[in-house]
Design a protein around this motif. Structure first.
Motif, PDB file in Angstrom:
ATOM      1  N   MET A  49       0.801  -1.237   0.000  1.00 22.95           N
ATOM      2  CA  MET A  49       0.000   0.000   0.000  1.00 22.95           C
ATOM      3  C   MET A  49       0.833   1.286   0.000  1.00 22.95           C
ATOM      4  SD  MET A  49      -3.063  -0.593  -0.419  1.00 22.95           S
ATOM      5  CE  MET A  49      -4.560  -0.129   0.361  1.00 22.95           C
ATOM      6  N   SER A  50       1.956   1.307   0.707  1.00 23.63           N
ATOM      7  CA  SER A  50       2.740   2.546   0.774  1.00 23.63           C
ATOM      8  C   SER A  50       3.868   2.593  -0.257  1.00 23.63           C
ATOM      9  CB  SER A  50       3.314   2.725   2.186  1.00 23.63           C
ATOM     10  OG  SER A  50       4.149   1.635   2.507  1.00 23.63           O
ATOM     11  N   GLN A  51       3.968   1.573  -1.078  1.00 19.13           N
ATOM     12  CA  GLN A  51       5.009   1.510  -2.109  1.00 19.13           C
ATOM     13  C   GLN A  51       4.582   2.276  -3.354  1.00 19.13           C
ATOM     14  OE1 GLN A  51       6.326  -2.472  -2.822  1.00 19.13           O
ATOM     15  NE2 GLN A  51       7.397  -1.932  -4.708  1.00 19.13           N
ATOM     16  N   ARG A  52       5.535   2.913  -4.005  1.00 22.73           N
ATOM     17  CA  ARG A  52       5.268   3.585  -5.276  1.00 22.73           C
ATOM     18  C   ARG A  52       4.854   2.536  -6.302  1.00 22.73           C
ATOM     19  NH1 ARG A  52       4.541   8.345  -3.996  1.00 22.73           N
ATOM     20  NH2 ARG A  52       6.202   9.516  -3.026  1.00 22.73           N
ATOM     21  N   ALA A  53       3.806   2.824  -7.050  1.00 23.96           N
ATOM     22  CA  ALA A  53       3.279   1.878  -8.034  1.00 23.96           C
ATOM     23  C   ALA A  53       4.285   1.595  -9.139  1.00 23.96           C
ATOM     24  CB  ALA A  53       1.974   2.403  -8.620  1.00 23.96           C
ATOM     25  N   GLY A  54       5.156   2.542  -9.443  1.00 23.14           N
ATOM     26  CA  GLY A  54       6.158   2.347 -10.478  1.00 23.14           C
ATOM     27  C   GLY A  54       7.166   1.262 -10.136  1.00 23.14           C
ATOM     28  N   ALA A  55       7.267   0.881  -8.863  1.00 21.34           N
ATOM     29  CA  ALA A  55       8.207  -0.156  -8.435  1.00 21.34           C
ATOM     30  C   ALA A  55       7.581  -1.550  -8.451  1.00 21.34           C
ATOM     31  CB  ALA A  55       8.719   0.158  -7.030  1.00 21.34           C
ATOM     32  N   LEU A  56       6.305  -1.650  -8.801  1.00 18.49           N
ATOM     33  CA  LEU A  56       5.627  -2.945  -8.838  1.00 18.49           C
ATOM     34  C   LEU A  56       6.050  -3.747 -10.065  1.00 18.49           C
ATOM     35  CD1 LEU A  56       1.965  -1.856  -7.981  1.00 18.49           C
ATOM     36  CD2 LEU A  56       3.666  -2.798  -6.403  1.00 18.49           C
ATOM     37  N   SER A  57       5.913  -5.072  -9.959  1.00 26.11           N
ATOM     38  CA  SER A  57       6.169  -5.937 -11.113  1.00 26.11           C
ATOM     39  C   SER A  57       5.040  -5.736 -12.129  1.00 26.11           C
ATOM     40  CB  SER A  57       6.211  -7.398 -10.677  1.00 26.11           C
ATOM     41  OG  SER A  57       4.905  -7.851 -10.346  1.00 26.11           O
ATOM     42  N   GLY A  58       5.208  -6.297 -13.322  1.00 25.88           N
ATOM     43  CA  GLY A  58       4.174  -6.178 -14.357  1.00 25.88           C
ATOM     44  C   GLY A  58       2.843  -6.764 -13.916  1.00 25.88           C
ATOM     45  N   GLY A  59       2.883  -7.919 -13.286  1.00 30.69           N
ATOM     46  CA  GLY A  59       1.652  -8.547 -12.807  1.00 30.69           C
ATOM     47  C   GLY A  59       0.986  -7.737 -11.716  1.00 30.69           C
ATOM     48  N   GLU A  60       1.790  -7.191 -10.804  1.00 31.63           N
ATOM     49  CA  GLU A  60       1.247  -6.363  -9.728  1.00 31.63           C
ATOM     50  C   GLU A  60       0.640  -5.077 -10.287  1.00 31.63           C
ATOM     51  OE1 GLU A  60       4.263  -7.726  -6.135  1.00 31.63           O
ATOM     52  OE2 GLU A  60       4.855  -6.118  -7.494  1.00 31.63           O
TER      53      GLU A  60
END
Length: 161
Positions: A49-60
């Motif tokens: 929840m507090s992580q920047r969305a740009g750091a998510l994997s492709g699936g996430e």
């Protein structure tokens, strides 16, 4: 109607929570209950929840895009190539979530090039050729139609005798 585009479908500089809040900006409440619903459906997002969305994997990222589209509780969800660019394992997760969303009462209209996998889960399908409807029917009927297999699904999709 909720819409999940194929690309550029999240706000990478915002956190996961902020992306979900953007999906709920027209709600009359704060969206807390709907956030709980989408986190239950996509538990990995709850951990991030507090992580920047740009750091998510492709699936996430794909799951976040679907979750954000669900924040307004749409009755119809439009998905454009939800499995594009994902590993086979992540593709399976996306298709499982699509089924789960549909079982929750949301109708889904999906454009998907992974036709064989899509036909496994769809109630009704349309096979387009050069922008025209070439075939339509239940997912099962299309997946087993010899002409559809030959022209669009390939020999690996042929039913085993």
């Amino acid at each position: 109607i909720g819409y999940v585009p194929q690309i550029n479908n999240i706000f990478p500089s915002l956190t996961v929570r902020e992306n979900l809040e953007m999906g709920a900006y027209q709600r009359s409440d704060d969206g807390t209950a709907q956030i709980a619903f989408v986190v239950e459906m996509f538990p990995r997002l709850g951990e991030r929840m507090s992580q920047r969305a740009g750091a998510l994997s492709g699936g996430e990222r794909q799951m976040l895009a679907m979750a954000r589209a669900l924040m307004m509780e749409p009755s119809v969800l439009l998905l454009d190539e939800p499995s594009a660019g994902l590993s086979p394992v992540l593709q399976d997760q996306v298709f499982e979530r699509v089924q789960q969303i549909n079982r929750s009462g949301v109708s889904i209209i999906m454009v998907e090039q992974n036709a064989a996998r899509c036909l496994q889960i769809c109630t009704h399908g349309y096979v387009l050729d050069q922008g025209r409807n070439a075939y339509s029917g239940t997912g099962e009927a299309l997946a087993n139609d010899p002409k559809v297999i030959e022209l669009y699904l390939g020999t690996l999709a042929k039913p085993r005798s």
